[in-house]
Every structure is written in C-alpha cells, then in structure tokens.
Design a protein around this motif. Structure first.
Motif, mmCIF file in Angstrom:
data_model
loop_
_atom_site.group_PDB
_atom_site.id
_atom_site.type_symbol
_atom_site.label_atom_id
_atom_site.label_comp_id
_atom_site.label_asym_id
_atom_site.label_seq_id
_atom_site.Cartn_x
_atom_site.Cartn_y
_atom_site.Cartn_z
ATOM 1 N N GLN A 194 17.705 2.167 -13.888
ATOM 2 C CA GLN A 194 17.208 1.144 -12.978
ATOM 3 C C GLN A 194 16.627 1.775 -11.722
ATOM 4 N N LEU A 195 15.766 1.015 -11.070
ATOM 5 C CA LEU A 195 15.096 1.489 -9.869
ATOM 6 C C LEU A 195 15.961 1.223 -8.648
ATOM 7 N N THR A 196 16.181 2.242 -7.841
ATOM 8 C CA THR A 196 16.947 2.103 -6.606
ATOM 9 C C THR A 196 15.996 2.132 -5.413
ATOM 10 N N LYS A 197 16.571 1.899 -4.218
ATOM 11 C CA LYS A 197 15.754 1.952 -3.008
ATOM 12 C C LYS A 197 15.145 3.326 -2.815
ATOM 13 N N ALA A 198 15.943 4.358 -3.065
ATOM 14 C CA ALA A 198 15.434 5.720 -2.886
ATOM 15 C C ALA A 198 14.313 6.028 -3.875
ATOM 16 N N ALA A 199 14.482 5.598 -5.130
ATOM 17 C CA ALA A 199 13.469 5.882 -6.139
ATOM 18 C C ALA A 199 12.213 5.050 -5.920
ATOM 19 N N LYS A 200 12.373 3.858 -5.349
ATOM 20 C CA LYS A 200 11.222 2.985 -5.115
ATOM 21 C C LYS A 200 10.214 3.620 -4.172
ATOM 22 N N ARG A 201 10.698 4.546 -3.346
ATOM 23 C CA ARG A 201 9.797 5.233 -2.421
ATOM 24 C C ARG A 201 8.875 6.218 -3.124
ATOM 25 N N HIS A 202 9.135 6.459 -4.407
ATOM 26 C CA HIS A 202 8.291 7.360 -5.185
ATOM 27 C C HIS A 202 7.449 6.602 -6.206
ATOM 28 N N VAL A 203 7.422 5.281 -6.077
ATOM 29 C CA VAL A 203 6.592 4.435 -6.927
ATOM 30 C C VAL A 203 5.490 3.835 -6.065
ATOM 31 N N GLY A 204 4.244 4.116 -6.404
ATOM 32 C CA GLY A 204 3.129 3.586 -5.632
ATOM 33 C C GLY A 204 2.886 2.127 -5.956
ATOM 34 N N PHE A 205 2.700 1.308 -4.919
ATOM 35 C CA PHE A 205 2.453 -0.126 -5.111
ATOM 36 C C PHE A 205 1.288 -0.519 -4.209
ATOM 37 N N VAL A 206 0.174 -0.909 -4.820
ATOM 38 C CA VAL A 206 -1.015 -1.315 -4.079
ATOM 39 C C VAL A 206 -1.107 -2.836 -4.136
ATOM 40 N N MET A 207 -0.990 -3.460 -2.968
ATOM 41 C CA MET A 207 -1.012 -4.913 -2.903
ATOM 42 C C MET A 207 -2.432 -5.442 -3.065
ATOM 43 N N GLN A 208 -2.528 -6.714 -3.391
ATOM 44 C CA GLN A 208 -3.844 -7.333 -3.566
ATOM 45 C C GLN A 208 -4.623 -7.347 -2.258
ATOM 46 N N ASP A 209 -3.940 -7.679 -1.160
ATOM 47 C CA ASP A 209 -4.578 -7.663 0.149
ATOM 48 C C ASP A 209 -4.502 -6.252 0.722
ATOM 49 N N ASP A 210 -5.634 -5.760 1.180
ATOM 50 C CA ASP A 210 -5.677 -4.414 1.751
ATOM 51 C C ASP A 210 -5.157 -4.461 3.182
ATOM 52 N N LEU A 211 -3.846 -4.240 3.345
ATOM 53 C CA LEU A 211 -3.238 -4.261 4.670
ATOM 54 C C LEU A 211 -3.402 -2.888 5.310
ATOM 55 N N LEU A 212 -4.442 -2.763 6.110
ATOM 56 C CA LEU A 212 -4.752 -1.518 6.789
ATOM 57 C C LEU A 212 -5.063 -1.819 8.246
ATOM 58 N N TYR A 213 -4.799 -0.854 9.095
ATOM 59 C CA TYR A 213 -5.122 -1.014 10.511
ATOM 60 C C TYR A 213 -6.630 -0.884 10.696
ATOM 61 N N ALA A 214 -7.245 -1.943 11.196
ATOM 62 C CA ALA A 214 -8.704 -1.995 11.289
ATOM 63 C C ALA A 214 -9.272 -0.966 12.246
#
Length: 704
Positions: free
Chosen positions: A155-175
């Motif tokens: 199972q995925l833990t909090k620590a392991a989740k930091r090594h899984v890339g997740f790209v959201m639909q909305d591009d949340l970037l500092y303009a």
C-alpha cells in the motif's frame, strides 16, 4: 449480424475486410516493452534517464468502489435539499443521523506495468478523476472507499506518495515566476538534501531540456492579466514539476484538456517516451485524437462508474465489433467508444442506455474471469459471457423486441446502491488486515523532507517575495498610493500643525482615513490572493514538498517587507503634507501602527455606545489601531479652544483661547496621555489570528 442503426452509417460490412482495417488502424499501438521502444521523438524533446530496475513499480487496483456523500440532509435518496431538511424539522420529522452516499465507482480492477501508458477514458462524470485520485492517494476525506491500490504488492504511505508524480488538471503555478524559477524552487524543496545546489540546478536544466522548454525558461508563467508561456508549455512545466524527483509512477489528470491537437499529441508523445524509461504512466484523457490514441498501451473505458472495457487499446474496436457494435468506416476509435459509453449509440430495437448496460454487463462478466482484460489473440465466445449476453451480442433480436432491461443478475448495475449507502456497511466491507505498505520503512539514512526545516523557511520566503513582486510592487500600486496620498495631503494640508480644537478634529479625520484606506486595501488584496495560494499549498503539501509550519512562517515573514513597502510611501506623503507631529519617534510609531492594523469595525462613527454592547469594540482590530493613532499624535500635547475660531498660535492668545481636555471635548474613545497598551493588544490580535489560521490549515491538511 444486425447493424447498429442510422448513427453507425455503413454497418458491419465484410468481416474479413473489417478485421483487416482494425489491424491496420491499430498497427504499432502495442509498446509495453519499455526497453524496445524505438518510436520517433518529438522535436526538441529528449528522453529522461530511465528508472533503475530496482525502483520500477507495478501498480494494481483491485475492486475499487468509491461512494460520494450527497447534499441532502436526510433520507436514503439524498435528494432532499437544505430547505426540505428545515421543513422536515418544523413538521416534526427526524432527519437521518447518517449522511446518504452515492456510489461513483463500481468494483474497478486493473493494473499498469513499468513502461506502459494506461489511459482512463470516458464521458464527463464517468469516474475517471475519482479513480485516478484514489490511485494517487488523494481521495477527499468525505469519500468512502472499498478495495485496495498496491504498488508492487504494498500500500501507498505518506512517505512513498512523495515519490509518485501527480499532475492535476488545473495548472497550479505561480504566475509571476519564470519557468526556471518555478522548477528550481521545487527542486530545492523536493530533491534529497544530500544533493548539492549545483546538482539540483543541473537536474532542473535536464528536465527543462527533456521537455523542450529551453526557449521559454526565462519567461514568466503568466496568467489572465500578464502574458506568459503558452498553454502547452504550462502543461509541460506541470509535468516537469513532477519529473524532478524522477518518479516511478506518473499520474496525470486530463493533461491534454484545452490544448490543440498538435500540442496534445506532442505532450502525450513525451509521456510515451517517459514511460519507455521504466515508468508507469496513468492518465485520464477527455477526447483523444486518432493519432494520440495510437500512443496508448492500455485502455480503461468508464461509463457511469462501471468498466465498459479494459485491455489493450488497439483491441478495443475488435472487442466491440465481436459484441455486435461495428465501428463505422473513417470514424476515430476514441470517438466511437465514447459514444458507446455515453449511451449515444442505439440500434433499431435497443435504446442507447440499453446498449450501454448490455456492454457493461459483458465487460464485468469477462473481467471477472480475465482480470488482465482484453489481450487479443483468440475470438470471444459464448462460454465467456453466458448464453443470454452472448445471444444478445450476436443478434439482440429477442431483447430488442421486448425492450426490457437486462436481468439484474446479469448487468448488476446496483441501482439501489447508487441512491444511498450506510457508511458503517462500507467500512465493514473493508479488509481487516492491511498488507505491507510501500515506503513504510524507507531507505536507511533517507529523510522525510528534501530540505531541512531552516532551508524550507529560507526557500519559501525567497519564493514568496518573488511571487508577490508584481502584486505588491506593481506600477499600478505605486500610482494608486501616491495619487491618493497626494490628494489626501492636499485636503488636510498642514492641519496638524495648529494646536486648536478645530484642527484637532480635522487631524482625527486624516488619521482615521489613513487607517481605513491602508487596512481595507490590504484586506481586499488578501481576499483575492488567498484562494490561489491555498490551492497551491494543498498541491505542494500533497507532494510532500515542505512542512506546513515552514510554509506559514515563511509566508508570514514575507508579509512585512512586501506589504509595507508601497503603503509606507502613502504614509510618508500624508504624514508630512498633513503636518502631523514632527517627531522621529512619533513618525516611526505611526508607521509601525499601520503595519499592525486591519479593517473590521470600529467605534469612530458612533459615540456614547451603551455599556451593555460597548464591549464589542474590544473585538475590533481597528479600534486598537485607532486608539494607538490618537495617542501617537495627541499624547503629551496641549490643545486650546478658541471659541470655534481656527486661530494660529492659540497658546499666545490667552484672552481668546483656553486649554481643554481633548478626550472630553472630542469624546475620544481613550485618553491619549495613557500608556500604549493598545499596541500590545494589536500584537496579541495579530498573533492570535495567525495561530488560528495555522490551526485551521493544519486540520484541513491533516491527511496530506
């Protein structure tokens, strides 16, 4: 075999010719072997280094069911709104104690191997984002879940989740950050602290080159008000944000939405190349083009939370053909199967919804015995589906004449479960023994955070200053503050220099205006910037970039120089043009007071407030700021009443002017000659409010 009606155009046609066209259409689609992928690169895009074999992961999800809470206050259906709930209380009805739930995913099973691209396809509302979020461990807390997601059996833990890339639909970037700055700050926070700054810069340069972003690396991201990089480049920056950590698993939520077909094609081609380096790539796609569809290895087609197809992407057309739904000549495969999933394809005797339910029933029956899905090779046969489903697939004449729904034991759509589910029943169905967790032990000597706490505060502070440079140091702000400051200074020109009661009243007006304008201006700015920063914080916290306390401390520390820079010019203009107290100590105390004051409600406009409600003024930020301002300006000074005349040098005219108690004469809320306890109250309020905000953020991000 019966055709599929007017909407399908040409009909089935010759079977041999049709199968040949399918094979030609799907040629080259199968690319699951990452090491042998020799496809042509997108111009300007280079392959990233492969994931080491020991870090490659196989992602599996078994019997995933998700239940979303409904908005109703009572009843199993969950369709009752707020006013219905209130009406039931007035009428004596007792609302349900437990919220109703609606099932949005139904026993979805699948897997993705290193080197594969798995696409989640389906119409809007089909459950694609819900499944992807659950795979990435980002399901909302209110959701109820069944089934398990495993990464190489763990199972995925909090620590392991930091090594899984997740790209959201909305591009949340500092303009206001450039492409390089965006990725560089992310690298400083996310990459291991054992890497030097130079190595992190090299990593950023490699990602920028790999994604073809060299030409725009010094261009700001931009937004609606400021022109920046293009939409396709923004999406690649979001992907690059996750590639910094060289993830073994990359999850993307509709990365091609809003892009033209060519840009979308280049982006998915890049994902195909990334997968060839031993990565698992799982992405939701809204409506792929025919060329884009050819880059997919596996396909999971969802329809209203059910799996309508799962297996090799190049075998989807053949699957539906053998079930009685031939694809018209010249039609994009993705468009055709989306029409099927949307119940937009009907026959002469079956409605679109009946066709959809029949295909779902066939898929669920097949996947129950073949969890790997449609792999091709042998033709489908009756033993895989049962006589009823197979007969319907071959001819559908019996079902078409009766126009009746399929039997419950065949299609298993669980209509009752979609209306309301007891949370206790859901939790009781969860596995009692948890399997091993991926990343629970971690590598010896590894750290939970890429940067130390002090480094996080330093990096986030520097980034916060840069991200707010256009908002707080813009030409518009300079012009606004200077113009209003000069106008106010002209209206109250040198009113504070004469110590008579008439000018004292005028001085009170300019002091309150200064307090009101600066407080309101800063408050409105915070209202508009907080939602965007809050979403960004949630995204970055989910990726494990930093501690919440480090973010909040850096953000608070950046407020002082950024918030006070331009307003200080406004205060200086008003202070000297209005002729306020010419003392260095008074000036700097007034400047400090402006930075502490915020706008709520005060006691300036109403005098003699009744005692039973007057205590409410102590809950006002601006009350303490107003009192502090009066003490700074009037404390230790003597004012004279000249009978309503505005005489200069009143102290030299004892026959016409006499000293007065300014508090009594002007009904001030406090004695200006008392100790400055109000400043301590302002500091206390400042600390209290920020602590409360931090506690609220901590509660909202407890699961991240």
């Amino acid at each position: 075999m019966e055709g599929t009606g007017e909407k399908q155009g040409h009909g089935a046609g010759d079977e041999q010719h049709y199968r040949a066209s399918i094979e030609q259409y799907g040629s080259g689609l199968r690319r699951s072997d990452a090491g042998k992928d020799q496809q042509e690169q997108v111009p300007g895009v280079q392959l990233m280094e492969p994931v080491p074999p020991e870090k490659q992961l196989r992602v599996t999800f078994n019997a995933i069911s998700i239940f979303a809470p409904t908005l109703g206050l009572g009843g199993k259906g969950g369709s009752r709104g707020l006013f219905a709930g209130l009406a039931s209380r007035r009428s004596g009805d007792v609302p349900a104690k437990k919220p109703a739930f609606r099932q949005v995913l139904f026993d979805i099973t699948g897997s993705c191997q290193p080197g594969e691209v798995l696409a989640l396809l389906g119409p809007s509302g089909g459950g694609k984002t819900s499944l992807l979020s659950h795979i990435g461990g980002r399901t909302q807390r209110a959701m109820r879940k069944q089934g398990e997601v495993l990464f190489d059996g763990q199972q995925l833990t909090k620590a392991a989740k930091r090594h899984v890339g997740f790209v959201m639909q909305d591009d949340l970037l500092y303009a206001s950050l450039t492409v390089w700055e965006t990725l560089y700050y992310a690298a400083l926070l996310r990459l291991p602290r054992t890497m030097t700054a130079q190595q992190k810069r090299e990593r950023v340069a490699k990602v920028i080159t790999a994604l073809g972003l060299d030409k725009c690396k010094d261009t700001i991201i931009g937004d609606f008000f400021r022109r920046g990089i293009s939409g396709g480049e923004r999406k690649r920056v979001s992907v690059g944000h996750e590639l910094l950590i060289n993830p073994s698993v990359l999850l993307l939520d509709e990365p091609t939405s809003g892009l033209d077909s060519t840009t979308a094609m280049h982006l998915v081609h890049s994902l195909r190349q990334l997968a060839s380096g031993g990565r698992v790539v799982i992405t939701t796609i809204h409506q792929p083009s025919s060329r884009l569809y050819q880059l997919l290895d596996k396909l999971l087609l969802l329809s209203e939370g059910h799996a309508m197809y799962y297996g090799r992407a190049d075998k989807a057309a053949d699957w539906f053909y053998q079930l009685g739904y031939s694809m018209p000549f010249g039609i994009n495969t993705a468009d055709f199967i989306l029409d099927l999933a949307s119940a937009d394809v009907s026959t002469k005797k079956l409605s679109g919804d009946e066709c959809r339910r029949h295909l779902i029933a066939c898929s669920e029956k097949f996947l129950a015995a073949n969890p790997d899905g449609m792999q091709g090779g042998d033709d489908l046969h009756e033993a895989q589906f049962g006589s009823q489903l197979w007969t319907a697939a071959v001819s559908r004449k019996d079902l078409g004449s009766a126009r009746e729904p399929l039997p419950e034991d065949q299609h298993q759509l669980s209509e009752a479960s979609s209306s309301g589910v007891d949370p206790d029943d859901i939790e009781a169905a969860l596995p009692k023994t948890a399997p091993a967790t991926f990343g629970s032990n971690g590598d010896k000597g590894s750290y939970r955070w890429g940067a130390t706490y002090n480094q996080q505060v330093h990096i986030l502070f520097a980034r916060a200053v840069k991200t707010r440079r256009f908002e707080t140091l813009s030409k518009q702000d300079f012009c606004q503050y200077i113009t209003i400051g000069v106008l106010a200074g002209l209206f109250w020109l040198q009113k504070g220099q004469t110590a008579n009661i008439v000018n004292a009243k005028n001085t009170i007006g300019i002091l309150f205006f200064e307090l009101l304008f600066t407080s309101l201006r800063q408050m409105l700015g915070s209202i508009f910037t907080f939602p965007a920063e809050y979403k960004m914080m949630l995204k970055e916290r989910a990726s494990g970039m930093y501690r919440l306390s480090a973010f909040y401390l850096a953000r608070t520390a950046s407020d002082l120089p950024m918030t006070c820079a331009v307003p200080s010019i406004f205060v200086i203009i008003i202070y000297f043009m209005a002729g306020l107290r010419l003392s260095a100590a008074a000036f700097f105390r007034e400047l400090g007071r402006v930075t502490l004051s915020m706008m709520l409600v005060g006691g300036f406009y109403v005098n003699d407030i009744p005692a039973w409600i007057g205590w409410l003024k102590y809950l006002s930020f601006i009350y303490f700021g107003y009192v502090a301002t009066l003490k700074i300006e009037f404390g230790g000074r003597t004012f004279y009443d000249c009978g309503g005349l505005n005489l200069s040098n009143p102290e030299s005219r004892p026959s016409q002017c006499h000293p007065v108690d300014l508090q009594a004469a002007l009904k001030l809320p406090a004695n200006p000659n008392t100790w400055h306890w109000d400043v301590l109250a302002l500091i206390g309020w400042l600390i209290l409010v920020r602590v409360l905000v931090y506690v609220a953020l901590r509660r909202k991000t407890a699961r991240l």
